[in-house]
Write a protein that holds these residues in place. Structure first.
Motif, short mmCIF file in Angstrom:
data_model
loop_
_atom_site.label_atom_id
_atom_site.label_comp_id
_atom_site.label_asym_id
_atom_site.label_seq_id
_atom_site.Cartn_x
_atom_site.Cartn_y
_atom_site.Cartn_z
N ASN A 169 0.79 -1.23 0.00
CA ASN A 169 0.00 0.00 0.00
C ASN A 169 0.82 1.28 0.00
O ASN A 169 0.25 2.36 -0.08
CB ASN A 169 -0.95 0.01 1.21
N ASN A 170 2.15 1.18 0.15
CA ASN A 170 2.96 2.40 0.14
C ASN A 170 4.32 2.11 -0.48
O ASN A 170 4.66 0.96 -0.78
CB ASN A 170 3.11 2.99 1.54
N LYS A 171 5.09 3.15 -0.68
CA LYS A 171 6.37 3.04 -1.38
C LYS A 171 7.38 2.18 -0.61
O LYS A 171 8.18 1.48 -1.20
CB LYS A 171 6.94 4.44 -1.61
N GLU A 172 7.33 2.22 0.72
CA GLU A 172 8.28 1.46 1.53
C GLU A 172 8.06 -0.05 1.38
O GLU A 172 9.01 -0.83 1.45
CB GLU A 172 8.18 1.86 3.01
N ASP A 173 6.81 -0.46 1.19
CA ASP A 173 6.52 -1.89 1.03
C ASP A 173 7.02 -2.44 -0.30
O ASP A 173 7.25 -3.64 -0.43
CB ASP A 173 5.01 -2.15 1.14
N THR A 174 7.18 -1.59 -1.29
CA THR A 174 7.61 -2.06 -2.61
C THR A 174 9.08 -2.45 -2.63
O THR A 174 9.49 -3.21 -3.52
CB THR A 174 7.38 -0.99 -3.69
N GLU A 175 9.88 -2.00 -1.68
CA GLU A 175 11.32 -2.27 -1.69
C GLU A 175 11.62 -3.77 -1.66
O GLU A 175 12.60 -4.23 -2.22
CB GLU A 175 12.00 -1.56 -0.53
N PHE A 176 10.77 -4.55 -0.99
CA PHE A 176 10.98 -6.00 -0.92
C PHE A 176 10.87 -6.64 -2.30
O PHE A 176 11.57 -7.59 -2.61
CB PHE A 176 9.96 -6.63 0.03
N TYR A 177 9.99 -6.13 -3.15
CA TYR A 177 9.70 -6.74 -4.44
C TYR A 177 10.63 -6.29 -5.56
O TYR A 177 10.56 -6.85 -6.66
CB TYR A 177 8.25 -6.45 -4.82
#
Length: 116
Positions: A49-57
C-alpha cells in the motif's frame, strides 16, 4: 477454563502449505499522452500500500499468465514420448524495476510485449 482455551489456540497449527508468491493485478502500461510502452507495465501487488513496502519486491520476477485458444505442447525436456502433454496456459516473464508513485504500485519490464 480460559487459560486452557488460550493454550489450545496457541498449539493448534495451520496445515496449509506456505504460498511462495504474491498475487497482483495489471493496472496499465507505462505511457505518455502519445506513446504506450507495451513491455513496461504498472502492477498493483496484493498487500502493498505504500512506497516502503515495494522495496521488498524490487528485482523479483513476475509472471503474466493468460489462457490461450489452442493448446500447445510443453517443452521436450519435460515431455515423455508416450504422452505428449499440452497446456492452454501461457506465461510471459518479467522483473520488477522500481516503485511507481507513493501508493504501492510497481513498474515492471517484461521479456516480450504484453497483449493489449
Amino acid at each position: 477454563m480460559q487459560a486452557e482455551d488460550v493454550k489450545k489456540s496457541q498449539t493448534k497449527k495451520d496445515n496449509r502449505p506456505t504460498r511462495l508468491y504474491a498475487k497482483g493485478a495489471f493496472v496499465t502500461f507505462r505511457r505518455s499522452n502519445a506513446n504506450q510502452r507495451n513491455r513496461c507495465a504498472i502492477l498493483q501487488i496484493e498487500g502493498v500500500n505504500n512506497k516502503e513496502d515495494t522495496e521488498f519486491y524490487l528485482g523479483k520476477r513476475v509472471a503474466y499468465i493468460y489462457k490461450a485458444k489452442k493448446a500447445k505442447r510443453k517443452p521436450y525436456s519435460t515431455v515423455k514420448k508416450d504422452q505428449p502433454q499440452t497446456s492452454r496456459y501461457r506465461v510471459i516473464w518479467g522483473k520488477v524495476q522500481r516503485a511507481h508513485g507513493n501508493n504501492g504500485f510497481v513498474r515492471s519490464a517484461f521479456q516480450s510485449k504484453l497483449p493489449p
